[in-house]
Scaffold this motif. Structure first.
Motif, mmCIF file in Angstrom:
data_model
loop_
_atom_site.group_PDB
_atom_site.id
_atom_site.type_symbol
_atom_site.label_atom_id
_atom_site.label_comp_id
_atom_site.label_asym_id
_atom_site.label_seq_id
_atom_site.Cartn_x
_atom_site.Cartn_y
_atom_site.Cartn_z
ATOM 1 N N GLY A 53 -3.194 3.472 -2.571
ATOM 2 C CA GLY A 53 -1.886 3.395 -3.198
ATOM 3 C C GLY A 53 -1.917 2.575 -4.465
ATOM 4 O O GLY A 53 -1.339 2.958 -5.489
ATOM 5 N N ALA A 54 -2.604 1.458 -4.414
ATOM 6 C CA ALA A 54 -2.722 0.611 -5.598
ATOM 7 C C ALA A 54 -3.427 1.335 -6.736
ATOM 8 O O ALA A 54 -3.148 1.085 -7.915
ATOM 9 N N PHE A 55 -4.350 2.252 -6.371
ATOM 10 C CA PHE A 55 -5.079 3.009 -7.387
ATOM 11 C C PHE A 55 -4.384 4.316 -7.760
ATOM 12 O O PHE A 55 -4.947 5.134 -8.477
ATOM 13 N N GLY A 56 -3.179 4.529 -7.232
ATOM 14 C CA GLY A 56 -2.389 5.677 -7.682
ATOM 15 C C GLY A 56 -2.102 6.763 -6.682
ATOM 16 O O GLY A 56 -1.371 7.704 -6.979
ATOM 17 N N SER A 57 -2.671 6.678 -5.470
ATOM 18 C CA SER A 57 -2.425 7.716 -4.461
ATOM 19 C C SER A 57 -1.562 7.131 -3.352
ATOM 20 O O SER A 57 -2.045 6.801 -2.262
ATOM 21 N N SER A 58 -0.275 6.998 -3.621
ATOM 22 C CA SER A 58 0.607 6.241 -2.729
ATOM 23 C C SER A 58 0.745 6.861 -1.342
ATOM 24 O O SER A 58 0.994 6.157 -0.370
ATOM 25 N N GLY A 59 0.575 8.174 -1.224
ATOM 26 C CA GLY A 59 0.737 8.811 0.076
ATOM 27 C C GLY A 59 -0.494 8.734 0.960
ATOM 28 O O GLY A 59 -0.423 8.965 2.163
ATOM 29 N N LYS A 60 -1.619 8.390 0.365
ATOM 30 C CA LYS A 60 -2.870 8.367 1.121
ATOM 31 C C LYS A 60 -2.866 7.216 2.124
ATOM 32 O O LYS A 60 -2.355 6.142 1.840
ATOM 33 N N ASN A 61 -3.415 7.449 3.268
ATOM 34 C CA ASN A 61 -3.516 6.466 4.357
ATOM 35 C C ASN A 61 -2.189 6.217 5.070
ATOM 36 O O ASN A 61 -2.118 5.361 5.955
ATOM 37 N N ALA A 62 -1.129 6.941 4.707
ATOM 38 C CA ALA A 62 0.186 6.669 5.294
ATOM 39 C C ALA A 62 0.172 6.832 6.812
ATOM 40 O O ALA A 62 0.693 5.967 7.536
ATOM 41 N N ASP A 63 -0.413 7.915 7.300
ATOM 42 C CA ASP A 63 -0.436 8.143 8.748
ATOM 43 C C ASP A 63 -1.279 7.075 9.438
ATOM 44 O O ASP A 63 -0.911 6.577 10.520
ATOM 45 N N LEU A 64 -2.390 6.729 8.826
ATOM 46 C CA LEU A 64 -3.274 5.720 9.399
ATOM 47 C C LEU A 64 -2.555 4.371 9.503
ATOM 48 O O LEU A 64 -2.606 3.696 10.538
ATOM 49 N N ILE A 65 -1.872 3.987 8.431
ATOM 50 C CA ILE A 65 -1.169 2.696 8.419
ATOM 51 C C ILE A 65 -0.005 2.704 9.402
ATOM 52 O O ILE A 65 0.234 1.716 10.106
ATOM 53 N N THR A 66 0.704 3.824 9.470
ATOM 54 C CA THR A 66 1.803 3.932 10.432
ATOM 55 C C THR A 66 1.285 3.744 11.857
ATOM 56 O O THR A 66 1.890 3.036 12.668
ATOM 57 N N GLY A 67 0.141 4.352 12.149
ATOM 58 C CA GLY A 67 -0.462 4.194 13.471
ATOM 59 C C GLY A 67 -0.867 2.757 13.738
ATOM 60 O O GLY A 67 -0.672 2.239 14.850
ATOM 61 N N LEU A 68 -1.411 2.101 12.739
ATOM 62 C CA LEU A 68 -1.829 0.712 12.885
ATOM 63 C C LEU A 68 -0.623 -0.183 13.174
ATOM 64 O O LEU A 68 -0.673 -1.067 14.036
ATOM 65 N N ILE A 69 0.473 0.051 12.463
ATOM 66 C CA ILE A 69 1.702 -0.736 12.673
ATOM 67 C C ILE A 69 2.169 -0.605 14.120
ATOM 68 O O ILE A 69 2.482 -1.600 14.788
ATOM 69 N N ARG A 70 2.197 0.622 14.596
ATOM 70 C CA ARG A 70 2.737 0.875 15.930
ATOM 71 C C ARG A 70 1.805 0.421 17.044
ATOM 72 O O ARG A 70 2.252 -0.058 18.086
ATOM 73 N N LYS A 71 0.506 0.546 16.824
ATOM 74 C CA LYS A 71 -0.450 0.193 17.880
ATOM 75 C C LYS A 71 -0.669 -1.308 17.993
ATOM 76 O O LYS A 71 -0.961 -1.809 19.080
ATOM 77 N N THR A 72 -0.553 -2.034 16.882
ATOM 78 C CA THR A 72 -0.773 -3.482 16.955
ATOM 79 C C THR A 72 0.496 -4.213 17.365
ATOM 80 O O THR A 72 0.447 -5.190 18.114
ATOM 81 N N GLY A 73 1.639 -3.780 16.854
ATOM 82 C CA GLY A 73 2.907 -4.393 17.217
ATOM 83 C C GLY A 73 3.074 -5.830 16.772
ATOM 84 O O GLY A 73 3.900 -6.564 17.322
ATOM 85 N N VAL A 74 2.309 -6.259 15.766
ATOM 86 C CA VAL A 74 2.410 -7.645 15.299
ATOM 87 C C VAL A 74 3.067 -7.709 13.926
ATOM 88 O O VAL A 74 3.350 -6.680 13.304
ATOM 89 N N GLY A 81 0.645 0.343 -3.730
ATOM 90 C CA GLY A 81 1.215 1.655 -4.001
ATOM 91 C C GLY A 81 2.693 1.794 -3.747
ATOM 92 O O GLY A 81 3.202 2.912 -3.665
ATOM 93 N N ILE A 82 3.402 0.679 -3.587
ATOM 94 C CA ILE A 82 4.852 0.755 -3.395
ATOM 95 C C ILE A 82 5.490 0.848 -4.778
ATOM 96 O O ILE A 82 5.587 -0.144 -5.496
ATOM 97 N N ARG A 83 5.874 2.057 -5.145
ATOM 98 C CA ARG A 83 6.292 2.335 -6.513
ATOM 99 C C ARG A 83 7.796 2.562 -6.674
ATOM 100 O O ARG A 83 8.272 2.829 -7.770
ATOM 101 N N SER A 84 8.546 2.467 -5.561
ATOM 102 C CA SER A 84 9.983 2.690 -5.642
ATOM 103 C C SER A 84 10.675 1.994 -4.483
ATOM 104 O O SER A 84 10.035 1.618 -3.486
ATOM 105 N N VAL A 85 11.984 1.845 -4.603
ATOM 106 C CA VAL A 85 12.776 1.293 -3.507
ATOM 107 C C VAL A 85 12.644 2.179 -2.280
ATOM 108 O O VAL A 85 12.544 1.686 -1.147
ATOM 109 N N ASP A 86 12.609 3.482 -2.477
ATOM 110 C CA ASP A 86 12.473 4.410 -1.347
ATOM 111 C C ASP A 86 11.147 4.213 -0.621
ATOM 112 O O ASP A 86 11.094 4.265 0.614
ATOM 113 N N ASP A 87 10.057 4.001 -1.384
ATOM 114 C CA ASP A 87 8.755 3.725 -0.763
ATOM 115 C C ASP A 87 8.847 2.496 0.128
ATOM 116 O O ASP A 87 8.399 2.504 1.279
ATOM 117 N N ALA A 88 9.425 1.428 -0.425
ATOM 118 C CA ALA A 88 9.541 0.174 0.326
ATOM 119 C C ALA A 88 10.404 0.361 1.561
ATOM 120 O O ALA A 88 10.061 -0.113 2.659
#
Length: 236
Positions: A53-74, A81-88
């Motif tokens: 995302g930082a290098f310009g591909s904001s959608g890349k890794n989205a599913d992976l990161i979403t899974g990490l958020i849900r599986k760790t729960g911390v 790569g957060i380029r808009s209010v909607d992204d955030a």
């Protein structure tokens, strides 16, 4: 003080970069496995960066990161790569505890106020990436003015915390430069998490004594130069 092990993701792998340069990437494998390793060793929060995302591909890794958020729960703070209010907003609604707004914050400062009003200041962290005392943006390729002036502006707009990264020492594993850290902490009234150069127990102690809210452990943690257990003991 809180310790945030870094889980930086590039091309679906957990990596560490030197000075933010893509070609310097060292891979450490599956991001979720890395995250669980640090949690198993006692970490209570994570610092996750979508480098694609930082290098310009904001959608890349989205599913992976979403899974990490849900599986760790911390508690997770997320940037890259957060380029808009909607992204955030999407990440905050997914379950990220706080988003890190960096380049966007300098381009559209009002986004901080909008997000703080909508989600609460505690969930909005402004990135203060500094290179030679100037705030660095667009993948650290450009600078956009005095880092202290921007930090104060972000606070006034409603950011609940700041992530200060000293680009000059980031990834080098040569220690923290405390003077600019202390200057920033004294300049604002909101919590500051520090990244860049944290390579020894003495760095953690120095940040704690300077009044930092937290420290991000990256390259030195992955290389074994600093142990998570030692860093967390120093915080106590």
């Amino acid at each position: 003080m809180k310790i945030f092990p870094a889980v930086d993701i590039l091309g679906g792998r957990c990596v560490q970069l030197v000075q933010g340069k893509r070609e310097s990437a060292i891979s450490y494998g599956d991001p979720l496995a890395c995250a669980m390793r640090w949690l198993d060793e006692g970490a209570e929060a994570l610092h996750v960066v979508n480098l694609d995302g930082a290098f310009g591909s904001s959608g890349k890794n989205a599913d992976l990161i979403t899974g990490l958020i849900r599986k760790t729960g911390v508690e997770i703070e997320l940037g890259g790569g957060i380029r808009s209010v909607d992204d955030a907003a999407r990440w905050l609604e997914t379950g990220v505890f706080r988003v890190i707004i960096s380049t966007l914050a300098t381009q559209e400062p009002a986004c901080i106020r909008e997000l703080a009003d909508r989600f609460g200041s505690a969930r909005v962290m402004a990135g203060v990436d500094a290179k030679g005392g100037l705030i660095a943006v667009n993948g650290w390729q450009e600078t956009a003015g005095d880092y202290l002036a921007w930090a104060k502006k972000f606070e006034e707009l409603g950011a609940g915390s700041l992530l200060y990264t000293n680009v000059d020492v980031e990834g080098l594993q040569q220690g923290v430069r405390f003077e600019p850290v202390k200057r920033l902490i004294d300049h604002v009234g909101i919590p500051v998490v520090v990244a860049g150069g944290v390579s020894a127990r003495s760095d953690v102690a120095g940040l704690r004594n300077a009044g930092a809210f937290g420290a991000v452990l990256g390259s030195a943690l992955y290389s074994g130069k600093i142990k998570l257990k030692d860093a967390m003991e120093e915080c106590r």
